[in-house]
Write a protein that holds these residues in place. Sequence first.
Motif, PDB file in Angstrom:
ATOM      1  N   ILE B  93       0.834  -1.186   0.000  1.00  0.00           N
ATOM      2  CA  ILE B  93       0.000   0.000   0.000  1.00  0.00           C
ATOM      3  C   ILE B  93       0.884   1.256   0.000  1.00  0.00           C
ATOM      4  CG2 ILE B  93      -0.260  -0.005   2.537  1.00  0.00           C
ATOM      5  CD1 ILE B  93      -2.967   1.071   0.023  1.00  0.00           C
ATOM      6  N   PHE B  96       1.938   1.912  -3.439  1.00  0.00           N
ATOM      7  CA  PHE B  96       0.778   2.417  -4.165  1.00  0.00           C
ATOM      8  C   PHE B  96       0.583   3.893  -3.881  1.00  0.00           C
ATOM      9  CE2 PHE B  96      -3.804   3.295  -4.450  1.00  0.00           C
ATOM     10  CZ  PHE B  96      -4.108   2.793  -5.702  1.00  0.00           C
ATOM     11  N   LYS B  97       0.696   4.241  -2.595  1.00  0.00           N
ATOM     12  CA  LYS B  97       0.500   5.639  -2.215  1.00  0.00           C
ATOM     13  C   LYS B  97       1.605   6.527  -2.769  1.00  0.00           C
ATOM     14  CE  LYS B  97      -1.652   4.977   2.301  1.00  0.00           C
ATOM     15  NZ  LYS B  97      -1.405   5.097   3.734  1.00  0.00           N
ATOM     16  N   LYS B 101       2.042   9.474  -9.480  1.00  0.00           N
ATOM     17  CA  LYS B 101       0.852   9.324 -10.314  1.00  0.00           C
ATOM     18  C   LYS B 101       0.943  10.205 -11.558  1.00  0.00           C
ATOM     19  CE  LYS B 101      -1.265   7.115  -6.751  1.00  0.00           C
ATOM     20  NZ  LYS B 101      -0.436   7.470  -5.615  1.00  0.00           N
ATOM     21  N   TYR B 142      -7.407  -1.819  -3.733  1.00  0.00           N
ATOM     22  CA  TYR B 142      -7.290  -0.386  -3.955  1.00  0.00           C
ATOM     23  C   TYR B 142      -7.041  -0.198  -5.436  1.00  0.00           C
ATOM     24  CZ  TYR B 142      -6.583  -0.262   1.085  1.00  0.00           C
ATOM     25  OH  TYR B 142      -6.746  -0.421   2.432  1.00  0.00           O
ATOM     26  N   TYR B 143      -7.741   0.713  -6.046  1.00  0.00           N
ATOM     27  CA  TYR B 143      -7.526   0.875  -7.485  1.00  0.00           C
ATOM     28  C   TYR B 143      -7.866   2.288  -7.911  1.00  0.00           C
ATOM     29  CZ  TYR B 143     -12.607   0.566  -8.123  1.00  0.00           C
ATOM     30  OH  TYR B 143     -13.954   0.789  -8.075  1.00  0.00           O
ATOM     31  N   TRP B 144      -7.257   2.647  -9.022  1.00  0.00           N
ATOM     32  CA  TRP B 144      -7.518   3.974  -9.560  1.00  0.00           C
ATOM     33  C   TRP B 144      -7.395   3.925 -11.076  1.00  0.00           C
ATOM     34  CZ3 TRP B 144      -4.790   9.090  -7.631  1.00  0.00           C
ATOM     35  CH2 TRP B 144      -5.674  10.174  -7.877  1.00  0.00           C
ATOM     36  N   GLY B 306      -8.873  10.598  -6.131  1.00  0.00           N
ATOM     37  CA  GLY B 306      -8.272   9.632  -5.222  1.00  0.00           C
ATOM     38  C   GLY B 306      -8.712   8.240  -5.587  1.00  0.00           C
ATOM     39  N   PRO B 307      -7.939   7.259  -5.134  1.00  0.00           N
ATOM     40  CA  PRO B 307      -8.270   5.880  -5.465  1.00  0.00           C
ATOM     41  C   PRO B 307      -9.552   5.416  -4.787  1.00  0.00           C
ATOM     42  CG  PRO B 307      -6.236   6.019  -4.188  1.00  0.00           C
ATOM     43  CD  PRO B 307      -6.765   7.398  -4.311  1.00  0.00           C
ATOM     44  N   ARG B 308     -10.074   4.341  -5.285  1.00  0.00           N
ATOM     45  CA  ARG B 308     -11.240   3.718  -4.666  1.00  0.00           C
ATOM     46  C   ARG B 308     -10.799   2.423  -4.005  1.00  0.00           C
ATOM     47  NH1 ARG B 308     -16.395   4.393  -8.289  1.00  0.00           N
ATOM     48  NH2 ARG B 308     -16.056   6.494  -9.055  1.00  0.00           N
ATOM     49  N   VAL B 309     -11.622   1.942  -3.114  1.00  0.00           N
ATOM     50  CA  VAL B 309     -11.339   0.666  -2.474  1.00  0.00           C
ATOM     51  C   VAL B 309     -12.532  -0.246  -2.682  1.00  0.00           C
ATOM     52  CG1 VAL B 309     -10.631  -0.481  -0.369  1.00  0.00           C
ATOM     53  CG2 VAL B 309     -10.139   1.947  -0.678  1.00  0.00           C
TER      54      VAL B 309
END
Lengths: 217, 681
Positions: B93, B96-97, B101, B142-144, B306-309
């Motif tokens: 994570i 990912f953070k 981006k 978690y995805y975007w 922002g990403p979604r979960v």
Amino acid sequence: MLTRSQFEIACKAFIATHSTVVPHSPAAEALQGWSWNEHPSVPGLGFMSRTAIHYWRTRSISTDPLPIADDLEEAFSEEDEASTTSASETLRSQQYVVYSATFQVPAFYFTVHDSQGIPLSLSDLVRTSLFHPFAFEQTNSTTFGLTRPSSSFPLLSQGDHPILGTPSWYLHPCETATSVNEIMAELHRDDWSEEQRLVRWLETWFMIVGTAVNCRL
Amino acid sequence: MPIVQFTPFSSLIQPAFWHELTNLKIDVLRLSDDALPVSGSYSTGRSVVDRESGNEIALGCNLSVGSESFDKDYKAPAGSIPVSGTFKNFNTIEDFKAADKTALFNQEAEKIWDHILKTRNTALLSHFLLITYADLKKYKYYYWFAFPAFVSKPAWEIAEDGWRDATDQFSSEALSSIHTQFHSHPSPLPFFLVRSDSNGTSIAPVESYATFFESTPPSSQTIAFVDPSANPTNPGWPLRNLLAYLRALYPETTSTVRVLCWRDAELHQSTWKSRFGVLEAGGVSSNGGGRPSAVGWEKNPQGKLGPRVADLAPMMDPTMLANQAVDLNLKLMRWRILPALDLEKISSTKCLLLGAGTLGCYVARTLMGWGVRTITFVDSSHVSFSNPVRQPLFEFEDCLHGGKPKAACAADRLKKVYPGINATGHMLSIPMPGHPVPSASVAQTKADVEKLEALIAEHDAIFLLMDSRESRWLPTVIGAAKGKIVLNAALGFDTFLVMRHGARGSSVPAGGSRLGCYYCNDIVAPSDSLTDRTLDQQCTVTRPGLAPIAASTTVELLASLLQHPDGIHAPAPPINVDPRNDASQSDDSTGSVLGLVPHQLRGFLAQFRNMHIVGAAYDRCTGCSETVLQTYEKEGFEMMLKAFNDPKYLPALTGLDKLYDEGEAALESVDWDEEDGDEDF
């Protein structure tokens, strides 16, 4: 009641009847978009399936706690005057008409999942357009109540898809035969061929199912 | 002129996509975070008419991914437009953070732009980016998504007459002709050209722009695209990059573009849904031929970047699945049979089971059936070889090596049945009146009493399921003092008693009658019934089917009591109500939605018969009279100790001894009528 081979004949004839051009109406939508699937290895265990689109009947994004990742929100922003906000969330419903060997009638199996791919729980399910709002009329006080006490609404249950083995919801078929036969007795015409009779049977069945769920495409 | 606003893509993920991602991560990617190709698809936008309001609802401008999205030879569903994407899964994570981006996004935008210039091909116009982190232990994804779109500066504007029905511009025949040609094209055309001339209407891929429109006047040239938006005034996202493509490759002829938003996937619908509009570039492009900037990260449901979960635990985690299934089964009762049933009231009741023997095991199982989530056992013994066949929470292995402690073993077994349960077991021996406490054990006894007091305080319903009479006394007193629901089940050989203890006298509203406890009918205090008894007298020797009947009856009595509006104060049904006459039960003012709430039930297996009994509270009762309760509250353990040690203490406290003397005296002075031979139950 239908035998399994009558079920297959009925489905195939039904699909053929309703794949041709028909006027656009909510009632007609229940009968459209179906296709026949064979069991991957065993012949004679086929079923009908389709995908239907639904939306939240009651749900406002602002008040519902949705899983978000607050700490993941990005600091950067995109200045863009040329985009709108997104439209309503699309829900997808996978629907199946499967032969119930126990009750010897078709059974309606379905799943609904949201745009994140999460299958909906029962409490979410009843807030989608798949369910009629009047289903809650007299049961507002409880969290669950899909039926008016007076209706012969089939019970909703959770169970594995009989052919695919995937988790599904289904309308319990125990009361179907009685209701369909009652209507069929009124409709019956002597000049129907066996196939016509089976198609009418299935159409009547869809009508009964339609009293419980919104069978729009 | 107003600026053209586009409906962004919104991602639509099919559940199978997460399964595929899981497999991919476990079997193929493992620790790799290399970018991989991924595919998705979109189709014409859909709107639905809401049955209640009659309003037209435009559904999302969806880009859909599914299980086949990772396939090398991806095939879009019939009638859908395939799109390619770049997929990157991060290992943690934090990665990912921390990922850059902006760089990832620009890389994809660059790829699209280069592709336009180098190949003059539209294949990558809707290319997308998907970054993920899969927390496989918690089933959280978690995805975007990003759908890069080139920003036109100045923005495109729409001519005064705005977006209109396509039928304003095209005849129905022309649209039918487009539909036919569109569907007869070998591969689906996301973007196409429409030309109307004396030969009718014809379409062609956008790549043939120069030749196809060579001799067509601008007023007969139309650019069309499969429009995933259903919003009447907002075209879908793919148009943005199509316009950027046209401006980049054909800047001279594209400052005004006639656009057809193709939304008619199916012909059988009575009205055409496609839209038409004339767009103006609104001035000279300000970026001088370089790559325009791009936007397109998908917003989360709160409208923020922002990403979604996607939390799939409820469907993947077996424990949570069991949790839902347990509730569902119960909730179904409410659908039709008992809409007024308050299940939460039952399932949230914390139950303390004193005794983990035959009765305890069956009571626990039935409580679980009702969805009760907190079950605590108290027992002082170990599982013995005679237990498993009658006590369904134990197995042969539990008896080995001296036997497991029964309470803990039963609790573990409940968790095996249903992991969501909060079950615990306490090894504790309950001190009993008439069983003197040796001075060496006083401290231990005191600790035991305190533990029992604490346990009773923490629970809502106390079940007395022990195998002796006098062991029920202490919890009867504590339960009554603390105002708990106390349920009692006792077995004879082929008879049982199931009862609920009445509420404490001081809590009964004036004028209300108070129901008795287990000891109210006694004119002798509980005392040692175990010493000097033969084996068959000590063990519960009963017909095997009796315990489950009594146990179920006890739990159902609790369920009925909890559903009664007066709860613990529910009056017993009048004695003249014939329980066989069940038609009137639910209307009876003394009942709950589940029916009657009797005080005591005596079951006679020899006759397969149950009897209702009502026993009033007795003000000299050794278990629940105010004298006993107040003395207990005043003196605490000291009073208990006197009761344990001195068999005469309780009779003296309550005045039973005087009654006994009076009774003896009366007995001597009365001639009994010997005919009165009723059973003395």
